[in-house]
Design a protein around this motif. Sequence first.
Motif, PDB file in Angstrom:
ATOM      1  N   ARG A  95       0.836  -1.200   0.000  1.00 19.78           N
ATOM      2  CA  ARG A  95       0.000   0.000   0.000  1.00 19.78           C
ATOM      3  C   ARG A  95       0.869   1.247   0.000  1.00 19.78           C
ATOM      4  NH1 ARG A  95      -4.694   0.003  -0.337  1.00 19.78           N
ATOM      5  NH2 ARG A  95      -5.069   1.981   0.701  1.00 19.78           N
ATOM      6  N   PHE A  96       0.331   2.305  -0.569  1.00 23.31           N
ATOM      7  CA  PHE A  96       1.004   3.596  -0.502  1.00 23.31           C
ATOM      8  C   PHE A  96      -0.012   4.668  -0.155  1.00 23.31           C
ATOM      9  CE2 PHE A  96      -0.307   3.383  -4.945  1.00 23.31           C
ATOM     10  CZ  PHE A  96      -0.846   4.634  -5.169  1.00 23.31           C
ATOM     11  N   LEU A  97       0.492   5.750   0.393  1.00 25.62           N
ATOM     12  CA  LEU A  97      -0.339   6.881   0.773  1.00 25.62           C
ATOM     13  C   LEU A  97       0.532   8.129   0.716  1.00 25.62           C
ATOM     14  CD1 LEU A  97      -3.158   7.639   2.413  1.00 25.62           C
ATOM     15  CD2 LEU A  97      -1.504   7.987   4.236  1.00 25.62           C
ATOM     16  N   ARG A  98       0.071   9.138  -0.005  1.00 25.12           N
ATOM     17  CA  ARG A  98       0.756  10.439  -0.058  1.00 25.12           C
ATOM     18  C   ARG A  98      -0.288  11.509   0.218  1.00 25.12           C
ATOM     19  NH1 ARG A  98       6.014  10.553  -2.303  1.00 25.12           N
ATOM     20  NH2 ARG A  98       6.035  12.496  -1.158  1.00 25.12           N
ATOM     21  N   SER A  99       0.043  12.466   1.072  1.00 21.98           N
ATOM     22  CA  SER A  99      -0.870  13.555   1.404  1.00 21.98           C
ATOM     23  C   SER A  99      -0.153  14.885   1.261  1.00 21.98           C
ATOM     24  CB  SER A  99      -1.378  13.418   2.846  1.00 21.98           C
ATOM     25  OG  SER A  99      -2.158  12.257   2.978  1.00 21.98           O
ATOM     26  N   LEU A 100      -0.860  15.853   0.703  1.00 19.45           N
ATOM     27  CA  LEU A 100      -0.319  17.197   0.524  1.00 19.45           C
ATOM     28  C   LEU A 100      -1.358  18.217   0.946  1.00 19.45           C
ATOM     29  CD1 LEU A 100       1.150  16.719  -3.050  1.00 19.45           C
ATOM     30  CD2 LEU A 100       2.435  16.799  -0.925  1.00 19.45           C
ATOM     31  N   ALA A 101      -0.933  19.239   1.678  1.00 22.44           N
ATOM     32  CA  ALA A 101      -1.837  20.315   2.066  1.00 22.44           C
ATOM     33  C   ALA A 101      -2.095  21.191   0.847  1.00 22.44           C
ATOM     34  CB  ALA A 101      -1.216  21.135   3.190  1.00 22.44           C
ATOM     35  N   LEU A 102      -3.357  21.541   0.630  1.00 18.77           N
ATOM     36  CA  LEU A 102      -3.730  22.407  -0.489  1.00 18.77           C
ATOM     37  C   LEU A 102      -3.737  23.866  -0.050  1.00 18.77           C
ATOM     38  CD1 LEU A 102      -6.736  20.397  -1.947  1.00 18.77           C
ATOM     39  CD2 LEU A 102      -4.420  20.533  -2.852  1.00 18.77           C
ATOM     40  N   PRO A 103      -3.459  24.785  -0.968  1.00 15.26           N
ATOM     41  CA  PRO A 103      -3.579  26.201  -0.626  1.00 15.26           C
ATOM     42  C   PRO A 103      -5.028  26.533  -0.298  1.00 15.26           C
ATOM     43  CG  PRO A 103      -2.454  25.911  -2.733  1.00 15.26           C
ATOM     44  CD  PRO A 103      -2.998  24.578  -2.334  1.00 15.26           C
ATOM     45  N   LYS A 104      -5.230  27.490   0.572  1.00 11.94           N
ATOM     46  CA  LYS A 104      -6.582  27.929   0.930  1.00 11.94           C
ATOM     47  C   LYS A 104      -7.284  28.466  -0.312  1.00 11.94           C
ATOM     48  CE  LYS A 104      -6.321  27.211   5.352  1.00 11.94           C
ATOM     49  NZ  LYS A 104      -6.823  25.965   5.827  1.00 11.94           N
ATOM     50  N   GLY A 105      -8.570  28.183  -0.420  1.00 10.75           N
ATOM     51  CA  GLY A 105      -9.367  28.727  -1.516  1.00 10.75           C
ATOM     52  C   GLY A 105      -9.435  27.873  -2.764  1.00 10.75           C
ATOM     53  N   CYS A 106      -8.791  26.705  -2.779  1.00  7.57           N
ATOM     54  CA  CYS A 106      -8.875  25.834  -3.961  1.00  7.57           C
ATOM     55  C   CYS A 106     -10.303  25.326  -4.112  1.00  7.57           C
ATOM     56  CB  CYS A 106      -7.946  24.634  -3.821  1.00  7.57           C
ATOM     57  SG  CYS A 106      -6.232  25.020  -4.099  1.00  7.57           S
ATOM     58  N   THR A 107     -10.761  25.256  -5.350  1.00 10.06           N
ATOM     59  CA  THR A 107     -12.088  24.711  -5.632  1.00 10.06           C
ATOM     60  C   THR A 107     -11.926  23.214  -5.878  1.00 10.06           C
ATOM     61  OG1 THR A 107     -12.721  26.808  -6.619  1.00 10.06           O
ATOM     62  CG2 THR A 107     -14.118  24.910  -7.096  1.00 10.06           C
ATOM     63  N   VAL A 108     -12.352  22.425  -4.918  1.00 11.13           N
ATOM     64  CA  VAL A 108     -12.170  20.970  -4.970  1.00 11.13           C
ATOM     65  C   VAL A 108     -12.817  20.370  -6.220  1.00 11.13           C
ATOM     66  CG1 VAL A 108     -12.659  18.812  -3.770  1.00 11.13           C
ATOM     67  CG2 VAL A 108     -11.992  20.829  -2.470  1.00 11.13           C
ATOM     68  N   ASP A 109     -13.973  20.895  -6.625  1.00 10.20           N
ATOM     69  CA  ASP A 109     -14.681  20.350  -7.789  1.00 10.20           C
ATOM     70  C   ASP A 109     -13.922  20.528  -9.095  1.00 10.20           C
ATOM     71  OD1 ASP A 109     -16.729  19.600  -6.107  1.00 10.20           O
ATOM     72  OD2 ASP A 109     -17.903  21.412  -6.469  1.00 10.20           O
ATOM     73  N   GLU A 110     -12.924  21.402  -9.115  1.00  8.68           N
ATOM     74  CA  GLU A 110     -12.159  21.641 -10.339  1.00  8.68           C
ATOM     75  C   GLU A 110     -10.866  20.840 -10.406  1.00  8.68           C
ATOM     76  OE1 GLU A 110     -11.623  25.846 -10.787  1.00  8.68           O
ATOM     77  OE2 GLU A 110     -13.779  26.239 -10.797  1.00  8.68           O
ATOM     78  N   ILE A 111     -10.537  20.083  -9.360  1.00  4.46           N
ATOM     79  CA  ILE A 111      -9.336  19.251  -9.372  1.00  4.46           C
ATOM     80  C   ILE A 111      -9.580  18.071 -10.310  1.00  4.46           C
ATOM     81  CG2 ILE A 111      -7.844  17.757  -7.984  1.00  4.46           C
ATOM     82  CD1 ILE A 111      -8.404  19.614  -5.611  1.00  4.46           C
ATOM     83  N   ALA A 112      -8.590  17.786 -11.164  1.00  3.39           N
ATOM     84  CA  ALA A 112      -8.730  16.695 -12.145  1.00  3.39           C
ATOM     85  C   ALA A 112      -7.517  15.784 -12.067  1.00  3.39           C
ATOM     86  CB  ALA A 112      -8.872  17.281 -13.549  1.00  3.39           C
TER      87      ALA A 112
END
Length: 151
Positions: A95-112
Motif C-alpha cells: 500500500r502507498f499513501l501520499r498527502s499534501l496540504a492544499l492552498p486555501k481557496g482551492c475549488t475541490v470540484d475543479e481538481i482533475a
Amino acid sequence: MTLATGLIRDPFFSTFAVMDELLNRMLGDGSSRRTWAPALDVRELDDAYVVALDVPGVDPGSISVEVENDVLTVSGERPAPADAQVFRLERPYGRFLRSLALPKGCTVDEIAADYHDGVLEIRIPKPAEQRPKRIAIATGGKKAITEKVAA
C-alpha cells in the motif's frame, strides 16, 4: 499562499514514518502492512499546481484521490507478484499513501486526475486571487486598466 508553504508538507516524510520504514527493512518485515511512497513532483504553473506520482504497475482503478479539510490524499496498492517463487524484490510493493496540504481557496470540484504511462497527474487550479495579474501602464494621463493574464 505560495507553493513552498502550501503543497510541500507531506506526512510520509515525518520522522516516525521514515523510522518505521527503516525498521521494516532492517528486520525484513514482509507483512501486508508494509508501505512505500511513489516518487512525487509538484510543479507550479500560472493557473494551477500539477502533482505527478510515479505509479507504474498500479491499476488506475485501485488508486484513490480524495480531498478532505484542504488535504489532498492519494492512496493505492501495488500487489506483489504471487505467481512464482521470488528470488529478489527490489521494486516496492504494498500500500502507498501520499498527502499534501492544499492552498486555501482551492475549488475541490475543479481538481482533475489523469493516469497515463504509469504516471498519475493531478491538476489543482489556483484560486483566482493567486493567479498572476497583468498591470497595464497608463500613458498620457489616461487611466490604466488591470486585467487577468490569459491562461
